[in-house]
Scaffold this motif. Structure first.
Motif, PDB file in Angstrom:
ATOM      1  N   ARG A  78     -47.294   1.713  29.218  1.00 31.17           N
ATOM      2  CA  ARG A  78     -46.888   0.462  28.572  1.00 31.17           C
ATOM      3  C   ARG A  78     -45.457   0.200  28.997  1.00 31.17           C
ATOM      4  NH1 ARG A  78     -43.475   1.748  24.337  1.00 31.17           N
ATOM      5  NH2 ARG A  78     -43.511   3.956  23.840  1.00 31.17           N
ATOM      6  N   ALA A  79     -45.047  -1.061  28.993  1.00 33.32           N
ATOM      7  CA  ALA A  79     -43.661  -1.373  29.335  1.00 33.32           C
ATOM      8  C   ALA A  79     -42.759  -0.617  28.370  1.00 33.32           C
ATOM      9  CB  ALA A  79     -43.420  -2.869  29.247  1.00 33.32           C
ATOM     10  N   GLY A  80     -41.836   0.160  28.914  1.00 35.92           N
ATOM     11  CA  GLY A  80     -40.966   1.001  28.112  1.00 35.92           C
ATOM     12  C   GLY A  80     -41.505   2.407  27.919  1.00 35.92           C
ATOM     13  N   GLY A  81     -42.784   2.605  28.208  1.00 35.17           N
ATOM     14  CA  GLY A  81     -43.386   3.929  28.108  1.00 35.17           C
ATOM     15  C   GLY A  81     -42.879   4.836  29.220  1.00 35.17           C
ATOM     16  N   GLU A  82     -42.906   6.124  28.956  1.00 33.75           N
ATOM     17  CA  GLU A  82     -42.401   7.079  29.931  1.00 33.75           C
ATOM     18  C   GLU A  82     -43.529   7.870  30.582  1.00 33.75           C
ATOM     19  OE1 GLU A  82     -39.433   9.433  27.953  1.00 33.75           O
ATOM     20  OE2 GLU A  82     -38.073   7.717  27.798  1.00 33.75           O
ATOM     21  N   TRP A  83     -43.235   8.419  31.750  1.00 32.53           N
ATOM     22  CA  TRP A  83     -44.168   9.300  32.437  1.00 32.53           C
ATOM     23  C   TRP A  83     -43.393  10.539  32.895  1.00 32.53           C
ATOM     24  CZ3 TRP A  83     -42.940  10.406  37.463  1.00 32.53           C
ATOM     25  CH2 TRP A  83     -42.117   9.503  38.120  1.00 32.53           C
ATOM     26  N   ARG A  84     -44.136  11.643  33.047  1.00 30.37           N
ATOM     27  CA  ARG A  84     -43.547  12.915  33.476  1.00 30.37           C
ATOM     28  C   ARG A  84     -44.608  13.711  34.224  1.00 30.37           C
ATOM     29  NH1 ARG A  84     -43.487  17.785  30.281  1.00 30.37           N
ATOM     30  NH2 ARG A  84     -42.156  19.311  31.285  1.00 30.37           N
ATOM     31  N   PHE A  85     -44.239  14.175  35.411  1.00 27.40           N
ATOM     32  CA  PHE A  85     -45.120  15.008  36.214  1.00 27.40           C
ATOM     33  C   PHE A  85     -44.401  16.309  36.534  1.00 27.40           C
ATOM     34  CE2 PHE A  85     -46.471  10.777  38.374  1.00 27.40           C
ATOM     35  CZ  PHE A  85     -47.239  10.425  37.283  1.00 27.40           C
TER      36      PHE A  85
END
Length: 170
Positions: A78-85
């Motif tokens: 979502r806009a503003g949501g974060e991701w991490r790999f």
């Protein structure tokens, strides 16, 4: 006839592509601060978008060179949501990357930041998906804060990791 879900289609296509020659990944530097990566895949744009954003699918293809796995894949799409790999080599060495989504226009476009941490600068990445006749052209533009940062990234051999990654996605 029931419609297969995205995961089923992804697995079938992945198996089929393992035995076919890969198409060429193109990497260009059209401006002083950007790298543009282009790859055509034999899949509908909707499927490519889902493969790029579904945390159950990303670890199957976004792995870089052989010998890496992705034990952590967190996506808040979502806009503003974060991701991490987090990637892990067979020997145990780990590498982490994170960012935040700025724009999500399903299934055409995805804009997010990307940070490797340490001395690496944050980039702004735009993934554009254009479909024609059931094939999708992926155009990923990576915008760096300076030419020096872009050139340092190019010297890491990033193309060597991206080519097999995009082959797996195909």
């Amino acid at each position: 006839m029931p419609v297969p879900d995205v995961a089923e289609v992804f697995v079938r296509r992945r198996k089929a592509v393992m035995n076919s020659p890969s198409e060429r990944l193109q990497m260009t530097t059209p401006g002083e601060r950007e790298i543009v990566v282009t790859r055509v895949v034999d899949a509908r744009r909707r499927l490519v978008f889902d493969a790029w954003t579904d945390p159950s699918l990303v670890p199957q293809w976004m792995l870089g060179p052989p010998g890496w796995s992705m034990p952590v894949c967190e996506i808040d799409l979502r806009a503003g949501g974060e991701w991490r790999f987090v990637w892990r080599k067979a020997e145990g060495e780990e590498m982490e990357m994170r960012g935040a989504y700025k724009e999500i226009a399903r299934p055409d476009r995805l804009v997010s930041t990307e940070s490797w941490g340490g001395d690496w600068p944050e980039t702004l990445n735009t993934v554009a998906l254009d479909e024609e006749d059931g094939r999708t052209t992926i155009t990923m533009t990576i915008l760096y804060p300076s030419r020096e940062a872009r050139d340092a990234a190019l010297k890491t051999g990033m193309a060597d990791g991206m080519a097999p990654t995009f082959d797996r996605l195909a």
